[in-house]
Design a protein around this motif. Structure first.
Motif, PDB file in Angstrom:
ATOM      1  N   GLU A 272      94.541  78.404  73.061  1.00  0.00           N
ATOM      2  CA  GLU A 272      94.137  77.921  74.386  1.00  0.00           C
ATOM      3  C   GLU A 272      92.869  78.611  74.871  1.00  0.00           C
ATOM      4  O   GLU A 272      92.066  78.029  75.590  1.00  0.00           O
ATOM      5  CB  GLU A 272      95.277  78.130  75.381  1.00  0.00           C
ATOM      6  CG  GLU A 272      96.460  77.182  75.147  1.00  0.00           C
ATOM      7  CD  GLU A 272      97.581  77.388  76.146  1.00  0.00           C
ATOM      8  OE1 GLU A 272      97.724  78.536  76.643  1.00  0.00           O
ATOM      9  OE2 GLU A 272      98.319  76.427  76.417  1.00  0.00           O
ATOM     10  N   ARG A 273      92.688  79.861  74.449  1.00  0.00           N
ATOM     11  CA  ARG A 273      91.483  80.605  74.863  1.00  0.00           C
ATOM     12  C   ARG A 273      90.243  80.121  74.121  1.00  0.00           C
ATOM     13  O   ARG A 273      89.181  79.955  74.729  1.00  0.00           O
ATOM     14  CB  ARG A 273      91.691  82.102  74.609  1.00  0.00           C
ATOM     15  CG  ARG A 273      90.449  82.959  74.853  1.00  0.00           C
ATOM     16  CD  ARG A 273      90.778  84.433  74.789  1.00  0.00           C
ATOM     17  NE  ARG A 273      91.392  84.817  73.537  1.00  0.00           N
ATOM     18  CZ  ARG A 273      90.695  85.137  72.436  1.00  0.00           C
ATOM     19  NH1 ARG A 273      89.362  85.098  72.447  1.00  0.00           N
ATOM     20  NH2 ARG A 273      91.308  85.492  71.328  1.00  0.00           N
ATOM     21  N   LEU A 274      90.353  79.883  72.824  1.00  0.00           N
ATOM     22  CA  LEU A 274      89.179  79.581  72.010  1.00  0.00           C
ATOM     23  C   LEU A 274      88.913  78.092  71.827  1.00  0.00           C
ATOM     24  O   LEU A 274      87.771  77.694  71.567  1.00  0.00           O
ATOM     25  CB  LEU A 274      89.318  80.242  70.634  1.00  0.00           C
ATOM     26  CG  LEU A 274      89.323  81.774  70.627  1.00  0.00           C
ATOM     27  CD1 LEU A 274      89.563  82.301  69.220  1.00  0.00           C
ATOM     28  CD2 LEU A 274      88.022  82.322  71.197  1.00  0.00           C
ATOM     29  N   ALA A 275      89.952  77.276  71.911  1.00  0.00           N
ATOM     30  CA  ALA A 275      89.780  75.833  71.707  1.00  0.00           C
ATOM     31  C   ALA A 275      90.577  75.062  72.758  1.00  0.00           C
ATOM     32  O   ALA A 275      91.460  74.275  72.426  1.00  0.00           O
ATOM     33  CB  ALA A 275      90.225  75.444  70.307  1.00  0.00           C
ATOM     34  N   PRO A 276      90.245  75.269  74.036  1.00  0.00           N
ATOM     35  CA  PRO A 276      91.058  74.668  75.100  1.00  0.00           C
ATOM     36  C   PRO A 276      91.026  73.138  75.101  1.00  0.00           C
ATOM     37  O   PRO A 276      91.943  72.507  75.595  1.00  0.00           O
ATOM     38  CB  PRO A 276      90.433  75.234  76.384  1.00  0.00           C
ATOM     39  CG  PRO A 276      89.030  75.588  75.991  1.00  0.00           C
ATOM     40  CD  PRO A 276      89.120  76.051  74.573  1.00  0.00           C
ATOM     41  N   GLY A 277      89.982  72.549  74.526  1.00  0.00           N
ATOM     42  CA  GLY A 277      89.879  71.088  74.547  1.00  0.00           C
ATOM     43  C   GLY A 277      90.451  70.412  73.324  1.00  0.00           C
ATOM     44  O   GLY A 277      90.388  69.186  73.207  1.00  0.00           O
ATOM     45  N   SER A 278      91.005  71.180  72.406  1.00  0.00           N
ATOM     46  CA  SER A 278      91.502  70.616  71.151  1.00  0.00           C
ATOM     47  C   SER A 278      93.023  70.620  71.167  1.00  0.00           C
ATOM     48  O   SER A 278      93.667  71.537  70.700  1.00  0.00           O
ATOM     49  CB  SER A 278      90.972  71.421  69.964  1.00  0.00           C
ATOM     50  OG  SER A 278      91.336  70.814  68.754  1.00  0.00           O
ATOM     51  N   ILE A 279      93.605  69.551  71.746  1.00  0.00           N
ATOM     52  CA  ILE A 279      95.038  69.534  72.004  1.00  0.00           C
ATOM     53  C   ILE A 279      95.859  69.615  70.728  1.00  0.00           C
ATOM     54  O   ILE A 279      96.944  70.174  70.715  1.00  0.00           O
ATOM     55  CB  ILE A 279      95.422  68.278  72.820  1.00  0.00           C
ATOM     56  CG1 ILE A 279      96.900  68.347  73.244  1.00  0.00           C
ATOM     57  CG2 ILE A 279      95.150  67.011  72.008  1.00  0.00           C
ATOM     58  CD1 ILE A 279      97.210  69.496  74.153  1.00  0.00           C
ATOM     59  N   GLU A 280      95.335  69.051  69.605  1.00  0.00           N
ATOM     60  CA  GLU A 280      96.143  69.068  68.383  1.00  0.00           C
ATOM     61  C   GLU A 280      96.432  70.480  67.911  1.00  0.00           C
ATOM     62  O   GLU A 280      97.414  70.733  67.227  1.00  0.00           O
ATOM     63  CB  GLU A 280      95.450  68.284  67.264  1.00  0.00           C
ATOM     64  CG  GLU A 280      94.207  68.955  66.728  1.00  0.00           C
ATOM     65  CD  GLU A 280      93.009  68.021  66.684  1.00  0.00           C
ATOM     66  OE1 GLU A 280      92.254  68.115  65.724  1.00  0.00           O
ATOM     67  OE2 GLU A 280      92.850  67.223  67.595  1.00  0.00           O
ATOM     68  N   LEU A 281      95.568  71.420  68.293  1.00  0.00           N
ATOM     69  CA  LEU A 281      95.774  72.799  67.856  1.00  0.00           C
ATOM     70  C   LEU A 281      96.950  73.472  68.545  1.00  0.00           C
ATOM     71  O   LEU A 281      97.513  74.421  68.021  1.00  0.00           O
ATOM     72  CB  LEU A 281      94.512  73.621  68.106  1.00  0.00           C
ATOM     73  CG  LEU A 281      93.385  73.475  67.086  1.00  0.00           C
ATOM     74  CD1 LEU A 281      92.232  74.367  67.462  1.00  0.00           C
ATOM     75  CD2 LEU A 281      93.880  73.823  65.700  1.00  0.00           C
ATOM     76  N   VAL A 282      97.293  73.010  69.737  1.00  0.00           N
ATOM     77  CA  VAL A 282      98.360  73.691  70.473  1.00  0.00           C
ATOM     78  C   VAL A 282      99.698  72.994  70.320  1.00  0.00           C
ATOM     79  O   VAL A 282     100.715  73.493  70.773  1.00  0.00           O
ATOM     80  CB  VAL A 282      98.007  73.818  71.982  1.00  0.00           C
ATOM     81  CG1 VAL A 282      96.717  74.578  72.148  1.00  0.00           C
ATOM     82  CG2 VAL A 282      97.924  72.454  72.650  1.00  0.00           C
ATOM     83  N   VAL A 283      99.727  71.848  69.647  1.00  0.00           N
ATOM     84  CA  VAL A 283     100.980  71.107  69.522  1.00  0.00           C
ATOM     85  C   VAL A 283     102.027  71.900  68.752  1.00  0.00           C
ATOM     86  O   VAL A 283     103.169  72.037  69.198  1.00  0.00           O
ATOM     87  CB  VAL A 283     100.734  69.735  68.863  1.00  0.00           C
ATOM     88  CG1 VAL A 283     102.064  69.081  68.519  1.00  0.00           C
ATOM     89  CG2 VAL A 283      99.933  68.841  69.801  1.00  0.00           C
ATOM     90  N   ASN A 284     101.673  72.437  67.586  1.00  0.00           N
ATOM     91  CA  ASN A 284     102.661  73.161  66.765  1.00  0.00           C
ATOM     92  C   ASN A 284     103.245  74.370  67.483  1.00  0.00           C
ATOM     93  O   ASN A 284     104.476  74.519  67.542  1.00  0.00           O
ATOM     94  CB  ASN A 284     102.048  73.564  65.428  1.00  0.00           C
ATOM     95  CG  ASN A 284     101.974  72.395  64.468  1.00  0.00           C
ATOM     96  OD1 ASN A 284     102.623  71.393  64.683  1.00  0.00           O
ATOM     97  ND2 ASN A 284     101.191  72.547  63.416  1.00  0.00           N
ATOM     98  N   PRO A 285     102.420  75.270  68.050  1.00  0.00           N
ATOM     99  CA  PRO A 285     103.028  76.417  68.749  1.00  0.00           C
ATOM    100  C   PRO A 285     103.872  75.980  69.938  1.00  0.00           C
ATOM    101  O   PRO A 285     104.940  76.555  70.186  1.00  0.00           O
ATOM    102  CB  PRO A 285     101.813  77.232  69.188  1.00  0.00           C
ATOM    103  CG  PRO A 285     100.729  76.856  68.279  1.00  0.00           C
ATOM    104  CD  PRO A 285     100.963  75.413  67.950  1.00  0.00           C
TER     105      PRO A 285
END
Length: 290
Positions: A272-285
Motif C-alpha cells: 500500500e505504501r509503494l504501489a497504492p494504485g495497483s489494486i491487484e498487488l494487495v488482493v492476496n494479502p
C-alpha cells in the motif's frame, strides 16, 4: 541419443562463442500475453529489452528510477519491483533498430529469455520444445547441458537462470527431488555470482516447491532466506512483500496464526505504501488476512 551426443559436442565446441557472439546485456522477448500491458505497448516476440526507466510517482515514489537489463533476473526484478509503482519506459531493439516501449501499471504478460548465440539457441529451443511436449527428461537434459555450457563459458547469469528453469520444469511435472536438486544448483551458482536478486527468486522457487509438498518448516526457512536476500538489494520493498505474503501462507499452514497475520499485515503495508494504485498487488494479502 545420437542427436544429443552431437548437441553435446557442438555445445562444448562453442563455449568461447557463447560469450563472444552474444551481447553482454539485454533479454529477448519470447511471448506476450493477449490483452496484457505488454501487448498494448506493442512489444513483440524477438524484441530485445536493454534498459528501463520510471519517472517519479509522488508521494509513494518521489524519485526517478532507472537501470540496465543485464540478465533475465534483472527483468524479473523490474517487472516485480518497478512495474506496479508507475508507468515504465523500456528501451530496446527490434531488427537491430532502437525502439522504446511504454508499459503501463499492471501485469505486463511478457516472457523472456537470455540472449544466446546460434549453438546455444538451438539447444535452448530443442529443450523448450521437449518440455512443452511434456518430455521432461529430454528437456531437462538439454537445458542442463545449456546451463553447464554457460557456466563453463563464464556466463554465470545465464547458467543460474537456465538451471532455475530446469527446476521449474521438474516442479511442473511434480518431480520434487529433481526440482529441488536443480534449484539447489541454481542457488549455488547465484551465491558464487553474489547476486542477491537472483538468490531471492531462486529461494522463492525452493520455498514454493517445499510448500507444495507440505514440508512447511523447510519452506519457512526458504522464504526467510528469500527475504534476507531481497533485503540486501536496493529499493527491495515489493519483492520483500511478496516473500512475506508467501511466508504468511506457510505459517498459517503450520498453525502459527499470529505470525501469519503479522506477515500478511507487513506485506500489505509495504504494497500500500509503494504501489497504492495497483489494486491487484494487495488482493492476496487482504484475502489471506481475511
Amino acid at each position: 541419443l545420437v542427436a544429443d551426443l552431437v548437441l553435446v559436442l557442438t555445445t562444448a565446441a562453442s563455449h568461447t562463442a557463447f560469450i563472444q557472439d552474444r551481447d553482454a546485456r539485454g533479454v529477448v522477448v519470447e511471448e506476450v500475453a493477449a490483452g496484457s500491458a505488454g501487448e498494448k505497448a506493442q512489444i513483440r516476440p524477438g524484441d530485445v529489452l536493454l534498459a528501463w526507466e520510471r519517472q517519479a510517482t509522488p508521494p509513494a515514489n518521489p524519485e526517478k528510477a532507472e537501470g540496465t537489463i543485464e540478465s533475465a533476473f534483472d527483468w524479473m526484478w523490474v517487472a516485480m519491483e518497478q512495474g506496479p509503482r508507475g508507468p515504465v519506459k523500456v528501451l530496446g531493439q527490434r531488427d537491430r533498430n532502437a525502439i522504446t516501449f511504454e508499459l503501463s501499471v499492471g501485469t505486463w504478460g511478457i516472457q523472456i529469455r537470455p540472449r544466446f548465440d546460434e549453438h546455444a539457441l538451438r539447444t535452448y529451443n530443442e529443450g523448450r520444445t521437449a518440455l512443452r511436449a511434456k518430455d521432461f527428461e529430454r528437456g531437462a537434459r538439454l537445458w542442463g547441458m545449456l546451463a553447464g555450457s554457460a557456466g563453463t563459458a563464464g556466463d554465470t547469469p545465464t547458467a543460474a537462470w537456465v538451471q532455475m528453469r530446469v527446476g521449474d520444469s521438474w516442479a511442473e511435472a511434480r518431480r520434487w527431488p529433481e526440482a529441488l536438486t536443480a534449484y539447489d544448483s541454481a542457488r549455488g551458482i547465484a551465491e558464487r555470482w553474489t547476486n542477491a536478486i537472483a538468490q531471492g527468486f531462486i529461494w522463492e522457487s525452493i520455498g514454493s516447491t517445499l510448500r507444495r509438498q507440505n514440508r512447511f518448516q523447510e519452506a519457512e526457512k526458504a522464504h526467510q532466506s528469500a527475504i534476507a536476500s531481497r533485503q540486501l538489494t536496493p529499493d527491495e520493498g515489493l519483492s520483500v512483500a511478496s516473500s512475506l505474503n508467501n511466508l504468511g501462507v506457510v505459517m498459517r499452514n503450520l498453525g502459527a496464526l499470529a505470525a501469519a497475520e503479522a506477515h500478511y499485515k507487513r506485506a500489505l503495508a509495504i504494497r500500500e505504501r509503494l504501489a497504492p494504485g495497483s489494486i491487484e498487488l494487495v488482493v492476496n494479502p487482504l484475502t489471506n488476512l481475511g
